[in-house]
Design a protein around this motif. Structure first.
Motif, PDB file in Angstrom:
ATOM      1  N   GLN A   1       2.339   1.505   3.297  1.00 29.57           N
ATOM      2  CA  GLN A   1       2.894   0.352   2.596  1.00 29.57           C
ATOM      3  C   GLN A   1       3.405   0.745   1.210  1.00 29.57           C
ATOM      4  O   GLN A   1       3.134   1.846   0.721  1.00 29.57           O
ATOM      5  CB  GLN A   1       1.871  -0.759   2.491  1.00 29.57           C
TER       6      GLN A   1
ATOM      7  N   LEU B   1     -11.190   3.255   3.223  1.00 29.69           N
ATOM      8  CA  LEU B   1     -11.160   1.810   2.997  1.00 29.69           C
ATOM      9  C   LEU B   1     -12.563   1.218   2.994  1.00 29.69           C
ATOM     10  O   LEU B   1     -12.846   0.266   2.263  1.00 29.69           O
ATOM     11  CB  LEU B   1     -10.301   1.126   4.058  1.00 29.69           C
TER      12      LEU B   1
ATOM     13  N   PHE C   1      -4.435  -7.031   3.211  1.00 35.88           N
ATOM     14  CA  PHE C   1      -4.106  -6.404   4.486  1.00 35.88           C
ATOM     15  C   PHE C   1      -3.504  -5.028   4.246  1.00 35.88           C
ATOM     16  O   PHE C   1      -2.527  -4.881   3.510  1.00 35.88           O
ATOM     17  CB  PHE C   1      -3.129  -7.272   5.280  1.00 35.88           C
ATOM     18  N   ILE C   2      -4.092  -4.025   4.865  1.00 40.66           N
ATOM     19  CA  ILE C   2      -3.611  -2.643   4.744  1.00 40.66           C
ATOM     20  C   ILE C   2      -3.090  -2.183   6.093  1.00 40.66           C
ATOM     21  O   ILE C   2      -3.813  -2.210   7.097  1.00 40.66           O
ATOM     22  CB  ILE C   2      -4.747  -1.694   4.284  1.00 40.66           C
ATOM     23  N   GLU C   3      -1.833  -1.752   6.126  1.00 46.89           N
ATOM     24  CA  GLU C   3      -1.254  -1.234   7.362  1.00 46.89           C
ATOM     25  C   GLU C   3      -1.982   0.029   7.809  1.00 46.89           C
ATOM     26  O   GLU C   3      -2.638   0.702   7.011  1.00 46.89           O
ATOM     27  CB  GLU C   3       0.233  -0.904   7.160  1.00 46.89           C
ATOM     28  N   GLU C   4      -1.858   0.357   9.081  1.00 44.29           N
ATOM     29  CA  GLU C   4      -2.509   1.553   9.629  1.00 44.29           C
ATOM     30  C   GLU C   4      -2.136   2.791   8.811  1.00 44.29           C
ATOM     31  O   GLU C   4      -0.971   3.049   8.540  1.00 44.29           O
ATOM     32  CB  GLU C   4      -2.091   1.763  11.091  1.00 44.29           C
TER      33      GLU C   4
ATOM     34  N   TYR D   1     -12.180  -4.048  10.431  1.00 43.81           N
ATOM     35  CA  TYR D   1     -11.295  -3.010  10.963  1.00 43.81           C
ATOM     36  C   TYR D   1     -11.113  -3.230  12.459  1.00 43.81           C
ATOM     37  O   TYR D   1     -12.086  -3.335  13.215  1.00 43.81           O
ATOM     38  CB  TYR D   1     -11.901  -1.631  10.697  1.00 43.81           C
TER      39      TYR D   1
ATOM     40  N   GLY E   1      -2.456   3.314   5.769  1.00 43.79           N
ATOM     41  CA  GLY E   1      -2.014   3.061   4.400  1.00 43.79           C
ATOM     42  C   GLY E   1      -0.510   3.073   4.237  1.00 43.79           C
ATOM     43  O   GLY E   1       0.005   3.382   3.159  1.00 43.79           O
TER      44      GLY E   1
ATOM     45  N   SER F   1      -7.777  -3.994   8.095  1.00 40.73           N
ATOM     46  CA  SER F   1      -6.856  -2.949   8.527  1.00 40.73           C
ATOM     47  C   SER F   1      -7.098  -2.664  10.003  1.00 40.73           C
ATOM     48  O   SER F   1      -7.940  -3.298  10.652  1.00 40.73           O
ATOM     49  CB  SER F   1      -7.033  -1.681   7.684  1.00 40.73           C
ATOM     50  N   TYR F   2      -6.380  -1.673  10.534  1.00 42.99           N
ATOM     51  CA  TYR F   2      -6.511  -1.336  11.950  1.00 42.99           C
ATOM     52  C   TYR F   2      -6.137   0.123  12.159  1.00 42.99           C
ATOM     53  O   TYR F   2      -5.518   0.762  11.289  1.00 42.99           O
ATOM     54  CB  TYR F   2      -5.617  -2.243  12.800  1.00 42.99           C
TER      55      TYR F   2
END
Length: 298
Positions: free
Chosen positions: A131, A65, A124-127, A78, A129, A53-54
């Motif tokens: 999604q 996370l 992969f988790i978007e910034e 991260y 969360g 993630s980022y």
């Protein structure tokens, strides 16, 4: 996890509100992170061995996370574009806790999603969360609110929560309209990251049908995310003094300041959702105390 989270009646600035205590769900997955990551917590992913993630170096999502990865036995990478020298030399808050959980920090890249594309063993988790999987837990939140409304015979309800990516507000409004179409339950929010146009863009990335979008409210004065405002510090202290509840220092002050200038919202029964995030207060409070040392004594 402590579900359903409790709802209590509070008085703030001589006005009654209902408070959804999602901050009490779990120490590691409180507030909207418990809702957004509920799907990943309750499902098995035998093919996954890494989560990527980022975002910012003090992100609440980053910390949650790191706990999720530790629980699942995954590597957690991260990506962050900047870590302040002071934070690197004096780790604290979400940053320190995530590192203690084994987070691997990487310099930000504009193509983080492309780095993991086509790799089935990486989640992969978007910034923040942001999604579609977040619908799973936020729908449960909507069901809890609907059940509470029925138990208390509240026909019309306004709901307010501040937004970063706007994921929780969006999926909450959509879930309420889908599950509870016969009742008048409206979700209001305010952008804490970026402006109204930015928040609308975030909504459209997840849901093209604007019928399901929450109502966005804003203060007249522009607000810069992460900047220290005396008004935010003062209302945060007032909230503690008048309600006995500890709120987040980054999102909730702007949320409450915005809500209070819209009597058309709080003149009806209004539910404020406490989305947790208080672990990040450690770093924010240090900054506020240094900048406004006289506020505590006033």
């Amino acid at each position: 996890m402590n579900l359903p989270s409790p709802i209590q009646s509070i008085f703030f600035e001589n006005k009654q509100f209902y408070l959804k205590r999602d901050d009490l769900i779990h120490a590691d997955f409180s507030g909207n992170k418990a809702r957004k990551f509920h799907y990943f917590l309750t499902h098995s992913f035998p093919h996954i061995n890494k989560v990527v993630s980022y975002g910012s170096a003090q992100s609440n999502a980053m910390y949650s996370l790191s706990v999720l990865a530790k629980m699942k036995g995954w590597v957690f990478e991260y990506y962050v574009d900047h870590v302040a020298d002071y934070l690197q030399e004096n780790p604290h808050g979400n940053y320190r806790a995530a590192l203690q959980n084994g987070m691997v920090l990487r310099p930000a890249q504009k193509t983080v999603a492309e780095l993991v594309e086509g790799k089935p063993d990486i989640l992969f988790i978007e910034e923040g969360g942001r999604q579609q999987e977040a619908v799973y837990g936020i729908k449960i939140l909507a069901q809890e609110i609907i059940a509470w409304q029925r138990e208390n015979n509240i026909e019309k309800l306004n709901i307010f929560l501040p937004s970063g990516t706007g994921t929780t507000a969006l999926f909450l409004q959509k879930s309420l309209l889908t599950l509870n179409a016969q009742r008048s339950t409206l979700v209001y929010t305010t952008p804490c990251v970026g402006n109204k146009a930015y928040l609308k863009e975030q909504f459209l990335m997840l849901e093209e049908d604007k019928v399901f979008h929450p109502t966005i409210l804003c203060l007249e004065k522009k607000h810069h995310f992460g900047k220290l405002y005396r008004e935010n510090y003062e209302i945060w202290l007032k909230l503690q003094q008048q309600t006995g509840v500890l709120f987040d220092l980054l999102y909730d002050p702007l949320g409450w300041r915005t809500l209070l200038v819209y009597p058309e919202v709080y003149s009806k029964p209004t539910l404020y959702i406490h989305q947790g995030g208080v672990l990040g207060n450690e770093s924010m409070l240090r900054r506020y105390v240094r900048k406004y040392p006289s506020v505590m004594s006033e």
